[in-house]
Design a protein around this motif. Structure first.
Motif, mmCIF file in Angstrom:
data_model
loop_
_atom_site.group_PDB
_atom_site.id
_atom_site.type_symbol
_atom_site.label_atom_id
_atom_site.label_comp_id
_atom_site.label_asym_id
_atom_site.label_seq_id
_atom_site.Cartn_x
_atom_site.Cartn_y
_atom_site.Cartn_z
ATOM 1 N N HIS A 229 62.321 -19.163 -50.338
ATOM 2 C CA HIS A 229 62.004 -20.590 -50.173
ATOM 3 C C HIS A 229 63.033 -21.442 -50.928
ATOM 4 O O HIS A 229 63.530 -22.443 -50.411
ATOM 5 C CB HIS A 229 60.619 -20.918 -50.753
ATOM 6 N N ILE A 230 63.349 -21.023 -52.150
ATOM 7 C CA ILE A 230 64.233 -21.843 -52.989
ATOM 8 C C ILE A 230 65.655 -21.843 -52.420
ATOM 9 O O ILE A 230 66.322 -22.879 -52.386
ATOM 10 C CB ILE A 230 64.169 -21.362 -54.451
ATOM 11 N N LYS A 231 66.064 -20.669 -51.901
ATOM 12 C CA LYS A 231 67.388 -20.595 -51.269
ATOM 13 C C LYS A 231 67.440 -21.540 -50.062
ATOM 14 O O LYS A 231 68.430 -22.214 -49.810
ATOM 15 C CB LYS A 231 67.612 -19.162 -50.808
ATOM 16 N N PHE A 232 66.326 -21.636 -49.343
ATOM 17 C CA PHE A 232 66.256 -22.437 -48.121
ATOM 18 C C PHE A 232 66.290 -23.937 -48.436
ATOM 19 O O PHE A 232 66.979 -24.712 -47.757
ATOM 20 C CB PHE A 232 64.963 -22.055 -47.380
ATOM 21 N N ASP A 233 65.554 -24.383 -49.471
ATOM 22 C CA ASP A 233 65.522 -25.813 -49.806
ATOM 23 C C ASP A 233 65.117 -25.966 -51.275
ATOM 24 O O ASP A 233 63.928 -26.083 -51.600
ATOM 25 C CB ASP A 233 64.514 -26.541 -48.892
ATOM 26 N N GLU A 234 66.135 -25.975 -52.143
ATOM 27 C CA GLU A 234 65.866 -25.982 -53.582
ATOM 28 C C GLU A 234 65.187 -27.277 -54.040
ATOM 29 O O GLU A 234 64.301 -27.256 -54.893
ATOM 30 C CB GLU A 234 67.175 -25.777 -54.350
ATOM 31 N N ASP A 235 65.582 -28.409 -53.447
ATOM 32 C CA ASP A 235 65.010 -29.693 -53.889
ATOM 33 C C ASP A 235 63.507 -29.724 -53.630
ATOM 34 O O ASP A 235 62.725 -30.214 -54.440
ATOM 35 C CB ASP A 235 65.652 -30.873 -53.128
ATOM 36 N N PHE A 236 63.106 -29.205 -52.471
ATOM 37 C CA PHE A 236 61.697 -29.280 -52.069
ATOM 38 C C PHE A 236 60.849 -28.231 -52.794
ATOM 39 O O PHE A 236 59.785 -28.533 -53.331
ATOM 40 C CB PHE A 236 61.604 -29.102 -50.554
ATOM 41 N N PHE A 237 61.328 -26.981 -52.795
ATOM 42 C CA PHE A 237 60.492 -25.899 -53.332
ATOM 43 C C PHE A 237 60.714 -25.662 -54.828
ATOM 44 O O PHE A 237 59.834 -25.130 -55.509
ATOM 45 C CB PHE A 237 60.765 -24.590 -52.570
ATOM 46 N N GLY A 238 61.894 -26.055 -55.333
ATOM 47 C CA GLY A 238 62.253 -25.771 -56.729
ATOM 48 C C GLY A 238 61.191 -26.206 -57.742
ATOM 49 O O GLY A 238 60.834 -25.432 -58.642
ATOM 50 N N PRO A 239 60.632 -27.447 -57.628
ATOM 51 C CA PRO A 239 59.662 -27.892 -58.648
ATOM 52 C C PRO A 239 58.408 -27.031 -58.713
ATOM 53 O O PRO A 239 57.636 -27.146 -59.667
ATOM 54 C CB PRO A 239 59.299 -29.316 -58.192
ATOM 55 N N LEU A 240 58.194 -26.192 -57.704
ATOM 56 C CA LEU A 240 56.954 -25.389 -57.674
ATOM 57 C C LEU A 240 57.183 -23.922 -58.029
ATOM 58 O O LEU A 240 56.247 -23.121 -57.956
ATOM 59 C CB LEU A 240 56.326 -25.483 -56.277
ATOM 60 N N GLU A 241 58.416 -23.613 -58.457
ATOM 61 C CA GLU A 241 58.712 -22.203 -58.768
ATOM 62 C C GLU A 241 57.759 -21.704 -59.863
ATOM 63 O O GLU A 241 57.486 -22.429 -60.821
ATOM 64 C CB GLU A 241 60.167 -22.073 -59.241
ATOM 65 N N ASP A 242 57.238 -20.513 -59.681
ATOM 66 C CA ASP A 242 56.415 -19.843 -60.695
ATOM 67 C C ASP A 242 54.991 -20.399 -60.831
ATOM 68 O O ASP A 242 54.275 -20.019 -61.750
ATOM 69 C CB ASP A 242 57.124 -19.912 -62.061
ATOM 70 N N LEU A 243 54.591 -21.321 -59.973
ATOM 71 C CA LEU A 243 53.212 -21.829 -60.052
ATOM 72 C C LEU A 243 52.324 -21.089 -59.047
ATOM 73 O O LEU A 243 52.759 -20.809 -57.926
ATOM 74 C CB LEU A 243 53.160 -23.325 -59.713
ATOM 75 N N PRO A 244 51.076 -20.806 -59.424
ATOM 76 C CA PRO A 244 50.143 -20.215 -58.447
ATOM 77 C C PRO A 244 49.646 -21.326 -57.513
ATOM 78 O O PRO A 244 48.880 -22.192 -57.915
ATOM 79 C CB PRO A 244 49.011 -19.677 -59.327
ATOM 80 N N LEU A 245 50.094 -21.310 -56.264
ATOM 81 C CA LEU A 245 49.802 -22.432 -55.357
ATOM 82 C C LEU A 245 48.483 -22.257 -54.603
ATOM 83 O O LEU A 245 47.704 -23.193 -54.492
ATOM 84 C CB LEU A 245 50.919 -22.584 -54.319
ATOM 85 N N HIS A 246 48.296 -21.072 -54.013
ATOM 86 C CA HIS A 246 47.126 -20.867 -53.159
ATOM 87 C C HIS A 246 46.521 -19.497 -53.445
ATOM 88 O O HIS A 246 47.195 -18.626 -53.986
ATOM 89 C CB HIS A 246 47.504 -20.872 -51.666
ATOM 90 N N MET A 247 45.270 -19.310 -53.007
ATOM 91 C CA MET A 247 44.682 -17.969 -53.003
ATOM 92 C C MET A 247 44.276 -17.641 -51.579
ATOM 93 O O MET A 247 43.824 -18.524 -50.836
ATOM 94 C CB MET A 247 43.443 -17.901 -53.895
ATOM 95 N N ALA A 248 44.442 -16.382 -51.209
ATOM 96 C CA ALA A 248 44.007 -15.935 -49.881
ATOM 97 C C ALA A 248 43.129 -14.705 -50.071
ATOM 98 O O ALA A 248 43.435 -13.822 -50.881
ATOM 99 C CB ALA A 248 45.214 -15.608 -49.017
ATOM 100 N N PHE A 249 42.013 -14.671 -49.344
ATOM 101 C CA PHE A 249 41.025 -13.592 -49.440
ATOM 102 C C PHE A 249 40.846 -12.947 -48.069
ATOM 103 O O PHE A 249 40.800 -13.648 -47.057
ATOM 104 C CB PHE A 249 39.646 -14.147 -49.850
ATOM 105 N N LYS A 250 40.707 -11.626 -48.082
ATOM 106 C CA LYS A 250 40.354 -10.911 -46.836
ATOM 107 C C LYS A 250 39.210 -9.953 -47.163
ATOM 108 O O LYS A 250 39.316 -9.162 -48.106
ATOM 109 C CB LYS A 250 41.572 -10.135 -46.317
ATOM 110 N N ILE A 251 38.137 -10.015 -46.378
ATOM 111 C CA ILE A 251 36.991 -9.135 -46.636
ATOM 112 C C ILE A 251 36.432 -8.659 -45.308
ATOM 113 O O ILE A 251 36.451 -9.395 -44.314
ATOM 114 C CB ILE A 251 35.917 -9.856 -47.494
ATOM 115 N N GLN A 252 35.937 -7.446 -45.309
ATOM 116 C CA GLN A 252 35.411 -6.853 -44.077
ATOM 117 C C GLN A 252 33.881 -6.806 -44.134
ATOM 118 O O GLN A 252 33.303 -6.558 -45.191
ATOM 119 C CB GLN A 252 35.974 -5.445 -43.933
ATOM 120 N N LYS A 253 33.265 -7.054 -42.982
ATOM 121 C CA LYS A 253 31.808 -6.854 -42.882
ATOM 122 C C LYS A 253 31.571 -5.390 -42.510
ATOM 123 O O LYS A 253 32.092 -4.929 -41.507
ATOM 124 C CB LYS A 253 31.250 -7.774 -41.794
ATOM 125 N N VAL A 254 30.824 -4.687 -43.353
ATOM 126 C CA VAL A 254 30.616 -3.254 -43.046
ATOM 127 C C VAL A 254 29.300 -3.075 -42.290
ATOM 128 O O VAL A 254 28.441 -3.958 -42.324
ATOM 129 C CB VAL A 254 30.633 -2.366 -44.295
#
Ligand SMILES: C[S@@+](CC[C@H](N)C(=O)[O-])C[C@H]1O[C@@H](n2cnc3c(N)ncnc32)[C@H](O)[C@@H]1O
Length: 254
Positions: A229-254
């Protein structure tokens, strides 16, 4: 401008800023591609996309081989944009309807192979989140998967600058629970969209899943900006380097 609290009005007022077929919002880079990969294998699946917006993710799931996507969203403007894009592009195999998921009645149980809720729960409080997860459990076929993404519960507390993503925090990590934080996310072209986050802790998501009758452990990912991301657009993504931005969960119904 006064922050709009009603999600239906919030999204009706800015529906056109969400219409897109190419990545443009921060989370189109930092979350959606990863969550789509978590949804694989998609081939032949019958999918429900809750809080589907204007169908950006549903269209990608169909391109990746899904059989059918049903989309539900509270905003009639987001839904009319989804239908317009679908007609313009002659996309079949998706059905959209305007509905508040909290009012949605489960008529046919065990209908879906996969249910997705991409950045929906930040518009619902803890009790409403649990209610929706209960409906999801009923709607999923045995063996079906539930996948959802949310803003990382810590993000709002870590970030001091507004750009390119911020929340107006009310209270601390625990005292702020169930409080609504209005926020903004910038698109790469400089346009900001208004969002909101009803704050929940990490524990809340696990408790809601358990109370909704899911019995397995979810797969959990903490999504962040990568070197690419940073290589692609440092100005846009750079300020967010190293921050936990989102969480994603996956769970199965058994
Ligand atoms: C951040 S947008 C995400 C849209 C889409 N999932 C995506 O990833 O592009 C959140 C969406 O949730 C919808 N939403 C919020 N509360 C809802 C509710 N109670 N029932 C159904 N949709 C809701 C909003 O209208 C909005 O379109």
């Amino acid at each position: 401008m006064k922050a709009e609290k009603d999600p239906k009005l919030l999204y009706n007022n800015q529906a056109d800023d969400w219409s897109r077929n190419e990545p443009i919002l921060l989370s189109d880079f930092s979350a959606r591609p990863f969550v789509l990969d978590m949804c694989e294998p998609l081939q032949g699946l019958n999918i429900l996309d809750v809080g589907c917006g204007e169908g950006y993710v549903g269209r990608q799931m169909l391109k990746r081989g899904a059989k059918h996507v049903d989309g539900i969203d509270i905003s009639d403007k987001m839904i009319s944009n989804a239908i317009r894009i679908q007609e313009d592009e002659n996309i079949r195999h998706s059905t959209y309807r305007t509905s508040n998921i909290l009012d949605f009645k489960v008529e046919q149980r065990e209908e879906y192979d996969l249910i997705l809720a991409m950045f929906l729960f930040n518009y619902l409080n803890v009790e409403e989140t649990q209610m929706v997860m209960e409906k999801v459990f009923e709607l999923l076929k045995p063996g079906g998967r539930f996948i959802f993404s949310v803003p990382h519960p810590l993000l709002a507390y870590l970030k001091k600058d507004k750009y390119p993503f911020y929340f107006d925090v009310k209270g601390g990590y625990f005292s702020g629970r169930n409080k609504l934080f209005p926020g903004e996310i910038w698109r790469r072209d400089g346009i900001a969209v208004n969002v909101q986050c009803i704050h929940k802790t990490v524990q809340d998501y696990f408790t809601c899943l358990k109370s909704a009758n899911f019995t397995t452990l979810p797969e959990v990912h903490e999504l962040h900006i990568t070197k690419e991301h940073i290589k692609f657009d440092e100005d846009f993504f750079g300020p967010l380097e190293d921050l936990p931005l989102h969480m994603a969960f996956k769970i199965q119904k058994v």
